[in-house]
Design a protein around this motif. Sequence first.
Motif, short mmCIF file in Angstrom:
data_model
loop_
_atom_site.label_atom_id
_atom_site.label_comp_id
_atom_site.label_asym_id
_atom_site.label_seq_id
_atom_site.Cartn_x
_atom_site.Cartn_y
_atom_site.Cartn_z
N VAL B 34 -21.01 30.28 -16.10
CA VAL B 34 -20.29 29.28 -16.91
C VAL B 34 -19.13 29.95 -17.65
N ARG B 35 -17.94 29.44 -17.42
CA ARG B 35 -16.77 29.93 -18.16
C ARG B 35 -16.10 28.71 -18.78
N LEU B 36 -16.36 28.50 -20.08
CA LEU B 36 -15.81 27.32 -20.76
C LEU B 36 -14.31 27.47 -20.93
N ARG B 37 -13.59 26.39 -20.72
CA ARG B 37 -12.16 26.40 -20.99
C ARG B 37 -11.94 25.98 -22.44
N ALA B 38 -10.75 26.33 -22.95
CA ALA B 38 -10.48 26.09 -24.38
C ALA B 38 -10.59 24.61 -24.76
N GLY B 39 -10.06 23.72 -23.92
CA GLY B 39 -10.11 22.29 -24.25
C GLY B 39 -11.54 21.79 -24.36
N THR B 40 -12.37 22.21 -23.41
CA THR B 40 -13.79 21.81 -23.41
C THR B 40 -14.49 22.40 -24.64
N LEU B 41 -14.20 23.67 -24.91
CA LEU B 41 -14.85 24.34 -26.04
C LEU B 41 -14.54 23.63 -27.36
N TYR B 42 -13.25 23.34 -27.59
CA TYR B 42 -12.90 22.78 -28.89
C TYR B 42 -13.35 21.32 -29.03
N THR B 43 -13.46 20.61 -27.92
CA THR B 43 -14.03 19.25 -27.99
C THR B 43 -15.49 19.36 -28.41
N ALA B 44 -16.20 20.32 -27.81
CA ALA B 44 -17.62 20.51 -28.14
C ALA B 44 -17.79 21.00 -29.58
N LEU B 45 -16.93 21.93 -30.00
CA LEU B 45 -17.04 22.45 -31.38
C LEU B 45 -16.79 21.32 -32.39
N ASP B 46 -15.83 20.45 -32.09
CA ASP B 46 -15.53 19.33 -32.98
C ASP B 46 -16.75 18.43 -33.12
N ARG B 47 -17.42 18.18 -31.98
CA ARG B 47 -18.60 17.33 -31.99
C ARG B 47 -19.75 18.00 -32.75
N LEU B 48 -19.95 19.28 -32.49
CA LEU B 48 -21.06 19.99 -33.13
C LEU B 48 -20.86 20.09 -34.64
N ARG B 49 -19.59 20.23 -35.05
CA ARG B 49 -19.30 20.26 -36.49
C ARG B 49 -19.59 18.90 -37.10
N ALA B 50 -19.18 17.84 -36.39
CA ALA B 50 -19.41 16.47 -36.89
C ALA B 50 -20.91 16.17 -36.98
N ASP B 51 -21.67 16.73 -36.03
CA ASP B 51 -23.14 16.51 -36.03
C ASP B 51 -23.87 17.42 -37.01
N GLY B 52 -23.13 18.32 -37.63
CA GLY B 52 -23.74 19.22 -38.62
C GLY B 52 -24.56 20.35 -38.00
N LEU B 53 -24.33 20.64 -36.71
CA LEU B 53 -25.10 21.72 -36.07
C LEU B 53 -24.43 23.07 -36.22
N ILE B 54 -23.12 23.08 -36.43
CA ILE B 54 -22.41 24.33 -36.71
C ILE B 54 -21.46 24.11 -37.88
#
Lengths: 210, 105
Positions: B34-54
């Motif tokens: 698995v090699r995450l691309r930047a766009g995918t990573l930051y979409t996921a990070l945005d979601r995880l921050r919103a969910d309070g997981l990171i």
Amino acid sequence: MSGPSPLERGYRRVLACYPKAFRRESEEEILAVLLATAHEGQRRVRLAESADLLMGAVRMHFGLSRSPRPVLNAVRLMCAGAVLELGALVTVLVTLGSVRSAIVQEFTAAQWHTAMLTQIVPAEAGAPIVAGGWLWLAWANGRGYDWARPAFMALFGLLTIGLLIGLGDALYAPADLIAMAVPWLVGLAAIVLIFSKTASPYYQQEPVQQ
Amino acid sequence: MQEATFLILTALADGSQHGYGIIAEIQEISGGRVRLRAGTLYTALDRLRADGLIGVDREEIVEGRLRRYYRLTPEGTRRLAAEAARLQANARAALSRLKPSGVVT
């Protein structure tokens, strides 16, 4: 002093598609990651990178990065609904000649002219507006606005009326009716998703602001 | 939990990481699969921050560029542990059922 590299300028151009608030907070950070992961000697943004970033930008604009799975799927269906709506428009235009030939015995030229002006033309002219409505409500539902669900119900009501009129009208070929029924079914599936138990709390939160 | 989410949380399990660090960690954890691309990573990070997981741990400027470090929140740690246990139980069940076939030892 040298300015930004062509690659950096390319990345910035693609990142300009992201919502302003996201760019304000994360553009420099994501740019650093993009430059760090670029290949040795890379001078242009690769197609796969652009596609990934553009997909991310769409998700951010539609609030999809934060919406629960049913809402995410409903938004996808609504975007598909917009495309299908335009597909229905094309189908009606394509089948118009065969419909005219089929009902030539029943309609005089004047009646056909009136039917065109009062039914087909308004329906065709309205289709792009309805497609725009699908997209607008996809955006609103993705962001979780509390008015988005009743507004989509209203759009679905219009689709239902249009379909019922089409079913009782000789002006539409079977292919037209199928092309009208498909977006209706897509709309129905979207309604089931946005009113599901998992989706409902999303609409009671503060909408996504980006 | 999607695989990308699981891998991002796993990459942060033993300490905070910045964006590029997360991508590199995920590549290592997945054995290069698995090699995450930047766009995918930051979409996921945005979601995880919103969910309070990171959450954001700290920010640094390295060679004139912003580097933001992310860390797991207690809720993120709890969710990752629960997901890891679930996957482990499933994998154990699958392996034990495959044993008689001789495909696994």
